[in-house]
Design a protein around this motif. Structure first.
Motif, PDB file in Angstrom:
ATOM      1  N   LEU A   1       0.844  -1.197   0.000  1.00 18.42           N
ATOM      2  CA  LEU A   1       0.000   0.000   0.000  1.00 18.42           C
ATOM      3  C   LEU A   1       0.879   1.247   0.000  1.00 18.42           C
ATOM      4  CD1 LEU A   1      -2.552  -1.198   2.696  1.00 18.42           C
ATOM      5  CD2 LEU A   1      -2.796  -1.317   0.219  1.00 18.42           C
ATOM      6  N   TYR A   2       0.448   2.241  -0.757  1.00 19.57           N
ATOM      7  CA  TYR A   2       1.292   3.422  -0.947  1.00 19.57           C
ATOM      8  C   TYR A   2       1.447   4.270   0.306  1.00 19.57           C
ATOM      9  CZ  TYR A   2      -2.555   6.804  -0.899  1.00 19.57           C
ATOM     10  OH  TYR A   2      -3.605   7.606  -0.508  1.00 19.57           O
ATOM     11  N   ASP A   3       0.506   4.152   1.244  1.00 22.33           N
ATOM     12  CA  ASP A   3       0.505   5.060   2.383  1.00 22.33           C
ATOM     13  C   ASP A   3       0.990   4.432   3.675  1.00 22.33           C
ATOM     14  OD1 ASP A   3      -1.667   3.397   2.495  1.00 22.33           O
ATOM     15  OD2 ASP A   3      -3.123   4.930   3.054  1.00 22.33           O
ATOM     16  N   LEU A   4       1.616   3.258   3.577  1.00 21.03           N
ATOM     17  CA  LEU A   4       2.104   2.586   4.779  1.00 21.03           C
ATOM     18  C   LEU A   4       3.537   2.110   4.608  1.00 21.03           C
ATOM     19  CD1 LEU A   4      -0.856   0.259   5.878  1.00 21.03           C
ATOM     20  CD2 LEU A   4      -0.141   2.394   6.937  1.00 21.03           C
ATOM     21  N   LEU A   5       4.259   2.126   5.711  1.00 19.37           N
ATOM     22  CA  LEU A   5       5.532   1.440   5.845  1.00 19.37           C
ATOM     23  C   LEU A   5       5.273   0.142   6.621  1.00 19.37           C
ATOM     24  CD1 LEU A   5       7.724   4.530   6.786  1.00 19.37           C
ATOM     25  CD2 LEU A   5       7.896   3.209   4.665  1.00 19.37           C
ATOM     26  N   PRO A   6       6.219  -0.788   6.657  1.00 22.91           N
ATOM     27  CA  PRO A   6       5.986  -2.057   7.358  1.00 22.91           C
ATOM     28  C   PRO A   6       5.526  -1.873   8.801  1.00 22.91           C
ATOM     29  CG  PRO A   6       7.955  -2.227   6.012  1.00 22.91           C
ATOM     30  CD  PRO A   6       7.506  -0.796   5.937  1.00 22.91           C
ATOM     31  N   GLY A   7       4.589  -2.746   9.204  1.00 18.47           N
ATOM     32  CA  GLY A   7       4.067  -2.680  10.563  1.00 18.47           C
ATOM     33  C   GLY A   7       3.061  -1.577  10.778  1.00 18.47           C
ATOM     34  N   TYR A   8       2.410  -1.121   9.699  1.00 18.34           N
ATOM     35  CA  TYR A   8       1.364  -0.089   9.758  1.00 18.34           C
ATOM     36  C   TYR A   8       1.882   1.269  10.210  1.00 18.34           C
ATOM     37  CZ  TYR A   8      -1.481  -4.195   9.070  1.00 18.34           C
ATOM     38  OH  TYR A   8      -1.997  -5.354   8.551  1.00 18.34           O
ATOM     39  N   ILE A   9       3.150   1.497   9.995  1.00 21.03           N
ATOM     40  CA  ILE A   9       3.719   2.823  10.257  1.00 21.03           C
ATOM     41  C   ILE A   9       3.304   3.743   9.113  1.00 21.03           C
ATOM     42  CG2 ILE A   9       5.860   4.134  10.449  1.00 21.03           C
ATOM     43  CD1 ILE A   9       7.158   1.615  11.626  1.00 21.03           C
ATOM     44  N   PRO A  10       2.696   4.879   9.395  1.00 21.86           N
ATOM     45  CA  PRO A  10       2.241   5.754   8.314  1.00 21.86           C
ATOM     46  C   PRO A  10       3.408   6.279   7.473  1.00 21.86           C
ATOM     47  CG  PRO A  10       1.196   6.342  10.394  1.00 21.86           C
ATOM     48  CD  PRO A  10       2.291   5.370  10.724  1.00 21.86           C
ATOM     49  N   MET A  11       3.208   6.321   6.180  1.00 24.64           N
ATOM     50  CA  MET A  11       4.202   6.909   5.290  1.00 24.64           C
ATOM     51  C   MET A  11       4.283   8.416   5.549  1.00 24.64           C
ATOM     52  SD  MET A  11       6.293   6.004   2.785  1.00 24.64           S
ATOM     53  CE  MET A  11       5.675   4.589   1.881  1.00 24.64           C
ATOM     54  N   PRO A  12       5.484   8.991   5.534  1.00 26.32           N
ATOM     55  CA  PRO A  12       5.585  10.437   5.748  1.00 26.32           C
ATOM     56  C   PRO A  12       4.826  11.234   4.687  1.00 26.32           C
ATOM     57  CG  PRO A  12       7.727   9.388   5.948  1.00 26.32           C
ATOM     58  CD  PRO A  12       6.795   8.346   5.407  1.00 26.32           C
ATOM     59  N   HIS A  13       4.328  12.379   5.094  1.00 28.59           N
ATOM     60  CA  HIS A  13       3.673  13.307   4.185  1.00 28.59           C
ATOM     61  C   HIS A  13       4.658  14.407   3.805  1.00 28.59           C
ATOM     62  CE1 HIS A  13      -0.635  11.976   4.635  1.00 28.59           C
ATOM     63  NE2 HIS A  13      -0.021  11.269   5.560  1.00 28.59           N
ATOM     64  N   ALA A  14       4.259  15.185   2.831  1.00 26.68           N
ATOM     65  CA  ALA A  14       5.164  16.199   2.290  1.00 26.68           C
ATOM     66  C   ALA A  14       5.639  17.172   3.366  1.00 26.68           C
ATOM     67  CB  ALA A  14       4.475  16.951   1.150  1.00 26.68           C
ATOM     68  N   GLU A  15       4.775  17.453   4.334  1.00 29.14           N
ATOM     69  CA  GLU A  15       5.138  18.427   5.367  1.00 29.14           C
ATOM     70  C   GLU A  15       6.022  17.848   6.467  1.00 29.14           C
ATOM     71  OE1 GLU A  15       0.819  17.118   6.260  1.00 29.14           O
ATOM     72  OE2 GLU A  15       2.137  17.401   4.531  1.00 29.14           O
ATOM     73  N   ASP A  16       6.199  16.521   6.473  1.00 29.50           N
ATOM     74  CA  ASP A  16       7.044  15.883   7.483  1.00 29.50           C
ATOM     75  C   ASP A  16       8.504  15.948   7.042  1.00 29.50           C
ATOM     76  OD1 ASP A  16       4.815  15.136   9.065  1.00 29.50           O
ATOM     77  OD2 ASP A  16       4.473  13.390   7.782  1.00 29.50           O
ATOM     78  N   GLN A  17       9.092  17.115   7.127  1.00 29.21           N
ATOM     79  CA  GLN A  17      10.389  17.368   6.506  1.00 29.21           C
ATOM     80  C   GLN A  17      11.558  16.702   7.222  1.00 29.21           C
ATOM     81  OE1 GLN A  17      11.097  18.922   3.482  1.00 29.21           O
ATOM     82  NE2 GLN A  17       8.890  18.574   3.330  1.00 29.21           N
ATOM     83  N   ASP A  18      11.416  16.448   8.506  1.00 26.40           N
ATOM     84  CA  ASP A  18      12.495  15.776   9.225  1.00 26.40           C
ATOM     85  C   ASP A  18      11.904  14.776  10.206  1.00 26.40           C
ATOM     86  OD1 ASP A  18      11.965  17.177  11.807  1.00 26.40           O
ATOM     87  OD2 ASP A  18      12.682  18.920  10.702  1.00 26.40           O
ATOM     88  N   LEU A  19      12.757  13.941  10.772  1.00 29.70           N
ATOM     89  CA  LEU A  19      12.300  12.852  11.619  1.00 29.70           C
ATOM     90  C   LEU A  19      11.528  13.357  12.826  1.00 29.70           C
ATOM     91  CD1 LEU A  19      12.272   9.838  12.323  1.00 29.70           C
ATOM     92  CD2 LEU A  19      14.537  10.129  13.366  1.00 29.70           C
TER      93      LEU A  19
END
Length: 847
Positions: free
Chosen positions: A285-303
């Protein structure tokens, strides 16, 4: 289920169904499509449990059930909402469970308005943005948890992906333990479902009120301290524009009845493939990382910005920093350091909707140049196959990996549009590369099935000729790309070059080691020692883990998924058969199998309990709880994570530790589930002025016309699967014996509809929609009976969706008849309810 309970997976496991005192199977034909698991339903029935099958068609599941309840496709929330109404009106809810374990006592802010106030809408609706501002949905005295969506198909930060538990700005909102406050969740729930009476259920669903009341009474009578009921569903629930809300309604029922986390209870989400659960755990799925971690959005510029926007104050998601940073270390190893933000900047960002149907539209617009199709056949399996084929014809290149030469690989050559003379092969500009795949017997790897169970399978034979595993393909594709970029100077290429990419390729075909991948998924510490579980993950970069919920699957350096200890040599829970996420827990939220003091609700339903002498939780399963946390524990000031949850908070992935009857966040379209009509429906919504889900994703495109006139398209059509064929058909239509058992595409209609339209058994019919016509052999049968809905006779047409233009048995694709219109939360298509007409036709000339 992630919104309601904290995790996006079945709460229970198949063997546990044998302990159910009542089972409701709805949105599923379990006997035919999940026959191995259905044995446990039959075990329960043999012990006296009533088994109820609610479905538009009478199937083998219906034949094996205690009774069958025919229903109008697309009216499931009206039916389930009626059950909620019955539970509350008859005072059948399990008070001792509901009060401590759910958010029933939470008080909602005074600005909230329900569908009863706004005739089908909730407060915060913005028609210009076609979305909700959820500020008014929050609990009293709390800040808004999520930002509002920016319109249909938005990649808004409400994180409605289904796996992420609900977060709260304050883990302890205002509560009224008496449940009398007019704005407490319990009272809002009663008001919201107050008009879902048996009479309204009958009018909307076609289910006679006496039969409906029988279902509701059986569920209530078989729930409580001594008894538990289970609900089983599949894609018959998910493939609607209200699919997420439908499952939310089932969750509300099970929470009110006290059936979550307890033996014989729960919600069993049946998956349609061997590893569909795995494909969301370690996602495609395009909006998830492994383990249901949400994929960063454009505004999430740093960790840190990302973590500030996602880490919850309480519950398991408070440790998101350790899950994500360990994932980044698994991706980039030594190249991920605190100085470069753990290489967080290398991750892609979501700037818009990149789901499959939006991507198909982008293809038509010329904005997608190339496309990979591994094990997917959208020309047959996706809604509006005509649009899918037209979209693929606009690509520069298409890579298809499958066991057989499927319709999505040959659409340009022998698709329906070519056969009909609408397009010519020489006019298609797409260059198609077909790369044959290896079957599961020709490779080692794992399946993650319906009950979150990861099972290892070993390679039996070498793949023939050019057939290769998916692991081989992506490993060597990455290797070649890295070799070509070796001398690259562009900083953006460093993200690929710095990836860890050593998976022990060996043998005559240079096959990477699947176990090496599993070891990385499990994770290790700085010394290379395999982690024993996700509790060992650190946020300081000292651990690496490819998927935090799978951590422990390679504990002690042993492939836990490969365990196959016979059932006769272990307990009925079978903890040594394969491995289930998380932490090999088979029944999720099992702290709820004990009362707040830690004692079993009853000896009959004993499962996990607090052992005061040992000062730990004991039981038949791995406790889904901090093993040493006392039932009386109360968090101190400023506590966070697990420490912020009390000892009687079983839903440990939720910010407040409670099951959510009401969802102030984590869903886009409704905090409480309302009945909305399907996008195409011959029936008006009798409950609200708002006809359909206001946030459904509508795709207005010339190739995606909708049926606007119910008089022209008066019948309901729905799709389903057959025992003899598998999904889009490539794996079964090429098998002689299966093709002989089900040799032709057909439609199921009632004798009454056959008489109305002059159709004959064994003849042919055209199913007509605004998208065009498909042709099918006619099966006249009492198994799909007409219903009385809103004072009129309503007919339904059943369509198995396995056929296409290739294979030993060929026919039109049922999905060609359905439009693209989607659930706003998960972008899934509505192919279980739409409208059509049906007329007699000549025998089609299939290729």
């Amino acid at each position: 289920m992630g919104t309601s309970f904290g995790r996006g997976g079945a709460t229970t496991f198949l063997q546990d169904l044998q302990h159910s005192d009542c089972i409701l199977v709805m949105g599923s034909n379990m006997a035919e499509n999940h026959p191995v698991g259905f044995q446990w339903v039959m075990e329960a029935k043999l012990k006296g449990a009533p088994v109820i099958h609610v479905d538009p068609r009478f199937t083998r599941t219906s034949a094996n059930a205690s009774f069958h309840v025919p229903i109008r496709a697309g009216s499931d929330i009206a039916f389930l909402g009626g059950i909620v109404h019955h539970i509350l009106e008859t005072d059948s809810w399990f008070k001792d469970y509901v009060l401590p374990y759910t958010n029933a006592a939470n008080i909602v802010g005074e600005k909230f308005r329900d569908t009863e106030d706004l005739d089908g809408l909730f407060s915060g609706w913005d028609p210009a943005k076609e979305g909700y501002d959820t500020a008014s949905w929050q609990f009293a005295g709390m800040a808004k948890a999520n930002s509002a969506p920016e319109g249909q198909g938005s990649a808004a930060k409400a994180e409605p992906s289904g796996g992420l538990g609900g977060g709260l700005a304050d883990a302890e909102p205002e509560r009224d333990e008496t449940l009398q406050h007019p704005r407490c969740v319990f009272q809002l729930l009663k008001r919201h479902f107050s008009r879902y009476t048996p009479e309204m259920v009958e009018e909307l669903t076609g289910v006679p009120r006496e039969r409906f009341v029988q279902v509701a009474e059986l569920l209530c009578a078989n729930s409580g301290r001594e008894r538990t009921s289970a609900i089983v569903y599949s894609v018959g629930w998910t493939q609607h524009t209200v699919g997420v809300q439908l499952i939310r309604t089932a969750a509300i029922i099970q929470l009110l009845l006290g059936n979550i986390g307890r033996p014989g209870g729960g919600i069993m989400a049946l998956r349609g493939h061997a590893s569909i659960q795995g494909s969301t755990d370690i996602p495609t799925l395009y909006d998830l990382l492994p383990g249901y971690i949400p994929m960063p959005h454009a505004e999430d510029q740093d960790l840190q910005t990302y973590l500030d926007g996602h880490v919850k104050s309480g519950g398991g998601w408070a440790r998101l920093d350790s899950y994500l940073i360990s994932l980044l270390k698994a991706y980039w190893g030594e190249a991920a350091t605190p100085e470069n933000d753990m290489n967080y900047g290398r991750l892609p960002r979501i700037d818009k909707d990149h789901s499959t149907y939006r991507t198909a539209i982008a293809m038509l617009e010329g904005n997608v140049k190339g496309y990979f199709l591994p094990g997917e056949n959208p020309a047959v399996g996706s809604a509006n196959g005509k649009l899918q084929r037209a979209a693929m014809a606009q690509l520069d290149w298409l890579v298809v990996r499958d066991l057989f030469l499927i319709e999505s690989a040959t659409f340009w050559q022998d698709g329906p549009e070519v056969a009909g003379g609408q397009t010519r092969p020489e006019d298609c500009k797409t260059e198609v590369f077909f790369l044959p795949a290896a079957a599961h017997t020709e490779k080692s790897g794992s399946f993650t099935n319906t009950q979150r169970l990861v099972q290892w399978h070993h390679q039996a034979i070498e793949p023939p000729g050019d057939c290769r595993s998916e692991l081989w393909f992506y490993y060597h594709l990455g290797r070649v790309i890295r070799e070509k970029l070796a001398a690259a100077k562009d900083p953006r290429d460093r993200g690929i070059l710095e990836l860890t990419w050593d998976y022990g390729a060996s043998g005559p075909k240079a096959e990477p080691s699947a176990e090496a991948v599993l070891r990385e998924i499990n994770g290790w510490d700085q010394r290379g020692r395999p982690l024993s579980g996700f509790a060992e993950l650190k946020a300081d970069g000292s651990t690496a883990c490819g998927c935090w919920i799978y951590s422990g699957i390679y504990a002690d350096g042993v492939n836990q998924a490969a365990r196959k200890k016979p059932g006769s040599e272990q307990s009925w829970v079978a903890p040594e058969w394969a491995w289930a996420w998380p932490a090999n827990r088979r029944q999720l939220y099992n702290r709820a199998s004990a009362d707040p003091a830690g004692n079993p609700w009853s000896e009959r339903k004993r499962y996990v309990w607090w052992d005061a002498e040992r000062a730990e939780w004991q039981g038949d399963d791995v406790p889904d709880f901090n093993r040493t946390k006392e039932p009386q524990y109360q968090p101190g000031e400023g506590a966070s994570g697990d420490a912020a949850l009390s000892g009687d908070a079983p839903f440990i992935m939720q910010g407040d530790g409670r099951g959510w009857l009401y969802a102030p966040s984590a869903v886009l379209d409704a905090p409480l589930p309302p009945h909305y009509e399907p996008h195409e429906s011959p029936v008006r919504n009798r409950l609200y002025e708002q006809e359909a889900n206001p946030m459904r994703e509508i795709y207005n495109h010339p190739l995606n016309p909708y049926n606007e006139d119910p008089e022209k398209y008066p019948f309901v059509m729905t799709t389903y699967r057959l025992t003899e064929h598998h999904t889009a058909g490539a794996m079964s239509r090429n098998v002689p014996v299966l093709s002989e058992l089900q040799p032709e595409f057909f439609c199921e209609i009632s004798p009454e509809l056959a008489e109305l339209r002059g159709l004959e058994q064994g003849g042919y019919a055209a199913i007509i929609t605004a998208r065009g016509r498909i042709h099918a052999r006619v099966m006249v049968t009492d198994r799909i009976a007409p219903l009385q809905v809103a004072g009129k006779t309503l007919h339904q047409v059943g369509l198995p969706y396995h056929w296409g233009q290739r294979g030993l048995t060929r026919g039109d694709s049922a999905n060609d008849a359905f439009p693209i219109v989607l659930d706003p939360n998960v972008h899934i298509q509505e192919v279980k309810a739409a409208t059509c007409d049906i007329r007699a036709a000549e025998r089609p000339k299939w290729p």
